[in-house]
Design an enzyme around this catalytic site. Structure first.
Site, PDB file in Angstrom:
ATOM      1  N   LYS A   1     -67.081  -6.053 -19.887  1.00  0.00           N
ATOM      2  CA  LYS A   1     -66.477  -4.809 -19.424  1.00  0.00           C
ATOM      3  C   LYS A   1     -67.505  -3.675 -19.369  1.00  0.00           C
ATOM      4  O   LYS A   1     -67.486  -2.877 -18.452  1.00  0.00           O
ATOM      5  CB  LYS A   1     -65.327  -4.402 -20.340  1.00  0.00           C
ATOM      6  CG  LYS A   1     -64.052  -5.198 -20.147  1.00  0.00           C
ATOM      7  CD  LYS A   1     -62.870  -4.429 -20.730  1.00  0.00           C
ATOM      8  CE  LYS A   1     -61.739  -5.320 -21.214  1.00  0.00           C
ATOM      9  NZ  LYS A   1     -61.056  -6.122 -20.263  1.00  0.00           N
TER      10      LYS A   1
ATOM     11  N   GLU B   1     -62.887   4.462 -24.139  1.00  0.00           N
ATOM     12  CA  GLU B   1     -62.601   5.286 -22.966  1.00  0.00           C
ATOM     13  C   GLU B   1     -61.374   6.154 -23.169  1.00  0.00           C
ATOM     14  O   GLU B   1     -60.625   5.976 -24.122  1.00  0.00           O
ATOM     15  CB  GLU B   1     -62.493   4.433 -21.694  1.00  0.00           C
ATOM     16  CG  GLU B   1     -61.400   3.408 -21.723  1.00  0.00           C
ATOM     17  CD  GLU B   1     -61.448   2.484 -20.502  1.00  0.00           C
ATOM     18  OE1 GLU B   1     -62.544   2.118 -20.038  1.00  0.00           O
ATOM     19  OE2 GLU B   1     -60.366   2.120 -20.016  1.00  0.00           O
TER      20      GLU B   1
ATOM     21  N   HIS C   1     -49.663  -5.134 -23.146  1.00  0.00           N
ATOM     22  CA  HIS C   1     -50.763  -5.242 -22.188  1.00  0.00           C
ATOM     23  C   HIS C   1     -50.784  -6.564 -21.446  1.00  0.00           C
ATOM     24  O   HIS C   1     -51.808  -6.970 -20.915  1.00  0.00           O
ATOM     25  CB  HIS C   1     -52.109  -4.991 -22.859  1.00  0.00           C
ATOM     26  CG  HIS C   1     -52.184  -3.667 -23.556  1.00  0.00           C
ATOM     27  ND1 HIS C   1     -52.020  -2.478 -22.893  1.00  0.00           N
ATOM     28  CD2 HIS C   1     -52.349  -3.357 -24.858  1.00  0.00           C
ATOM     29  CE1 HIS C   1     -52.096  -1.486 -23.755  1.00  0.00           C
ATOM     30  NE2 HIS C   1     -52.284  -1.988 -24.968  1.00  0.00           N
TER      31      HIS C   1
ATOM     32  N   ARG D   1     -61.722 -14.590  -9.885  1.00  0.00           N
ATOM     33  CA  ARG D   1     -60.971 -15.836  -9.685  1.00  0.00           C
ATOM     34  C   ARG D   1     -59.660 -15.512  -8.985  1.00  0.00           C
ATOM     35  O   ARG D   1     -59.361 -14.357  -8.726  1.00  0.00           O
ATOM     36  CB  ARG D   1     -60.657 -16.445 -11.048  1.00  0.00           C
ATOM     37  CG  ARG D   1     -59.992 -15.392 -11.945  1.00  0.00           C
ATOM     38  CD  ARG D   1     -59.355 -15.938 -13.174  1.00  0.00           C
ATOM     39  NE  ARG D   1     -59.049 -14.896 -14.132  1.00  0.00           N
ATOM     40  CZ  ARG D   1     -57.956 -14.161 -14.140  1.00  0.00           C
ATOM     41  NH1 ARG D   1     -57.053 -14.315 -13.193  1.00  0.00           N
ATOM     42  NH2 ARG D   1     -57.751 -13.250 -15.070  1.00  0.00           N
TER      43      ARG D   1
END
Ligand code: ADP
Length: 678
Positions: A116, A200, A235, A292
């Site tokens: 990430k 973040e 999530h 993918r």
């Protein structure tokens, strides 16, 4: 184009890939673990290779064995599906190194997007908007805390190697940062073997909107619009749809260009998904790129009419993309629901067991079911417990929703706990159902916000459900009695009557059911037609008959209803009014039935609490063999007839799934004596 493709996956996605390959005239090779020898994906492929024991790390993650299978089969390409090895750059390299084609992007693109923080640095350089945050090298706790302060609380800590929401922590103020960091690190280390994290800005009430991109080896790239995957629990996606409600054409174009810039920045080839997070003002920020095919790709296929797997195979074979950006159709609206073996009431705990009963809604141009299981298959603890993806399409969102509600109501599953009722609650809830009028209702907190309504206890089963359960038992006992009578030497013997007539008894029959914690007693009085039931202080007239395929046509106080009942062990599942109701039979009759049925399977998910026999023991009919505790009740597993215990599969303390075979039992061949007893 390829002659033969190996599919390095299982379940619905392996079946999905095989379907397109078959249509294109490509031969298919399946790989499977020992647990999957008879799985659907094996049966739909032309060839299959066993690659190891059930655990994924010993089978579906063994790139060496998969490559060996590909070589033995003479495959020219490997499609990895999603999950397992699909985002493993080393595997992609190994496939190419073996002279085969990897149906996916180059290993370098997988690597670039695999982290990430690394991918965010590349995106920043490419001018793709990012959530304000710290994606740097430093992992020093104090430095990270300083960065968090600079970003401004609330912040989100994420595992750099993350996926599936693991290693994520929301931190609302500076005092909580150090603890959250430590726990996110621990979780990341254990989940990914990599404890690096990034920080973040935490966006309040964001939406998850992702763009489907495609690139070929000739320098062409385009996007196939977006999918809104905001409805999530912890999530993880629950519902996905395309197009995103309320997204205007201009925003769509901007997001499309940003997604293509992201793909170009890593020289992308094939199908990929660029995930964005949108804040309340509609500003969007890059989250990550999945290199993918996504689970939710069918919604894109439904609105564009494009087969994404076909495009993947064509691009991998070196063909150019068949369309230009402005030729990609966008027609109607599609919604996907992920049907899982899990218990929403218990924090979505995965469920295991056998799919004793499985009826899918009728498939049509409006209703698509992607699945990798059939009735009788097991949902094992080894893999993702997804049962199917239900995808509904119509000209607009309201139409797609209506079809989804109907299709969920028509979906019948017994034997394993599922999220079907929960999904029905979400698609019926006004916040989701009205999102096309007010997109502000849709954000990743939807399920949490309406928790009390969505997880509402449905309360006790209604009287009509209890009446159906009683009727089903009464009809079953009548047909058993008839069968006995037809075998008996004296068909007119009063012992063989099921009219309720008993020596020294009134012509009624007492039944007892357990509905969750509640006991329900029913007294059935036999009438010339049907039965008069006393239940909950009321009198209800029921009558009905089986009209095939487990369907009962029931008349309750003059109203006709079609229901389906599934009886297993001492449990009865009733599908009525688009919902399922599970009741336990609680009568002497149930004990006798269990004996009759010879069920040596665990009646419910539970724990073995006693093993009363040993392999080799010769037992009589009705002998107590094992004790299983389930739903706070003790169940005795008894011998269905005289016979020999061959093998015992569990020990006290072992958890067992529903419908799992507990021991191997060999019935003795019926003797004259035995026959005479009937
Ligand atoms: P993972 O790879 O673990 O799935 P993602 O980065 O894709 O993690 O994020 C998963 C989900 O977490 C998103 O769909 C969104 O709901 C939520 N999320 C991620 N980043 C933020 C953020 N900065 N603010 C608020 N929610 C976020």
């Amino acid at each position: 184009m390829f002659d033969k493709v190996l599919i390095a996956n299982r379940g619905e996605i392996a079946c999905r890939i095989a379907r397109t390959a078959k249509r294109l005239g490509i031969r298919t090779v399946a790989v499977h673990s020992e647990a999957d020898a008879r799985a659907m994906h094996v049966s739909v492929c032309d060839e299959a290779f066993l690659i190891g024991p059930p655990a994924a790390r010993d089978s579906y993650l063994r790139s060496d064995r998969i490559l060996e299978a590909a070589q033995r089969a003479g495959a020219d390409a490997i499609h990895p599906g999603y999950g397992f090895l699909s985002e493993n750059a080393d595997f992609a390299e190994a496939v190419e190194g073996a002279g085969l084609v990897f149906v996916g992007p180059p290993a370098s693109a997988i690597r670039a997007m695999g982290s990430k923080s690394n991918s965010k640095a590349i995106m920043a350089a490419a001018g793709v908007p990012l959530v304000p945050g710290y994606h740097g090298e430093s992992q020093d706790a104090e430095e990270l805390a300083t960065e968090a302060g600079r970003i401004g609380y609330p912040v989100l800590i994420k595992a750099s190697a993350g996926g599936g929401g693991k290693g994520m922590r929301i931190v609302r103020d500076a005092r909580a940062f150090a603890d959250a960091l430590a726990s996110a690190r621990r979780e990341a280390a254990s989940a990914f073997g990599d404890d690096r994290i990034l920080v973040e800005k935490y966006l309040e009430r964001p939406r998850h909107v992702e763009m489907q991109v495609f690139a070929d080896t000739h320098g062409n790239a385009l996007h196939l619009f977006e999918r809104d995957c905001s409805v999530q629990r912890r999530h993880q996606k629950v519902l996905e749809e395309a197009p995103a409600p309320g997204l205007d054409g201009q925003r769509r174009r901007q997001m499309g260009s940003a997604a293509l810039a992201a793909a170009r920045a890593v020289n992308y080839v094939g199908a990929g998904t660029v995930e964005f997070i949108l804040d309340a003002t509609g500003q969007f920020f890059f989250m990550e790129m999945n290199t993918r095919l996504q689970v939710e790709h069918p919604v894109t296929e439904m609105i564009t009419g494009i087969d994404l797997v076909e495009w993947q195979l064509r691009v991998a074979a070196g063909e150019p993309l068949p369309l230009a950006q402005d030729q990609v159709p966008l027609h109607g609206h599609a919604i996907e629901a992920r049907i899982y073996a899990e218990d929403p009431a218990r924090d979505f705990l995965p469920a295991i067991g056998r799919l004793d009963h499985l009826r899918e809604p009728a498939r049509s141009e409006h209703v698509r079911v992607d699945t990798g299981v059939r009735e009788g298959d097991d949902i094992s603890p080894h893999y993702d417990p997804m049962i199917a993806k239900l995808v509904c399409w119509d000209l607009d969102r309201a139409g797609a929703l209506r079809r989804m509600r109907r299709a969920l109501a028509d979906y019948e599953i017994a034997g394993v706990t599922t999220n079907l009722d929960f999904l029905a609650s979400v698609v019926t809830h006004r916040a989701f159902a009205e999102a096309h009028h007010d997109p502000g209702l849709l954000d990743t907190g939807l399920i949490e916000r309406y928790r009390s309504e969505l997880f509402e206890d449905r309360g006790p089963a209604g009287d009509d459900v209890i009446a159906v359960a009683a009727l089903s038992r009464l009809l079953a006992s009548r047909s058993r009695a008839r069968e006995r009578a037809s075998r008996s030497s004296d068909p007119y013997s009063p012992w063989n009557l099921a009219t309720g007539w008993r020596l020294n008894e009134d012509n009624h029959h007492a039944l007892e059911f357990r509905d969750g914690e509640r006991q329900v007693a029913v007294i059935a009085h036999f009438r010339a037609r049907g039965y008069e039931l006393e239940l909950n202080g009321r009198r209800v007239f029921v009558d009905g008959e089986e009209i095939g395929d487990g369907t009962l046509a029931v008349t309750i106080d003059g109203a006709r209803l079609l229901v389906r009942t599934v009886v297993r062990g001492n449990e009865i599942t009733i599908f009525a009014h688009g919902r399922s109701h599970r009741l336990a039979l609680h009568t002497r009759e149930a004990e006798r039935d269990a004996g009759d049925g010879g069920s040596l399977v665990s009646p419910m998910p539970g724990t073995v609490i006693g093993v009363l026999v040993r392999p080799g023991d010769v037992v009589e009919r009705g002998a107590r063999l094992m004790l299983v505790e389930a739903m706070k009740m003790e169940h005795t597993i008894t011998a269905p007839g005289a016979g020999v215990v061959r093998e015992i599969f569990f020990a006290p303390g072992d958890p067992v799934g529903e419908g799992v075979e507990l021991l191997a039992f060999e019935p003795a061949s019926p003797t004259h004596d035995e026959e005479g007893k009937r």
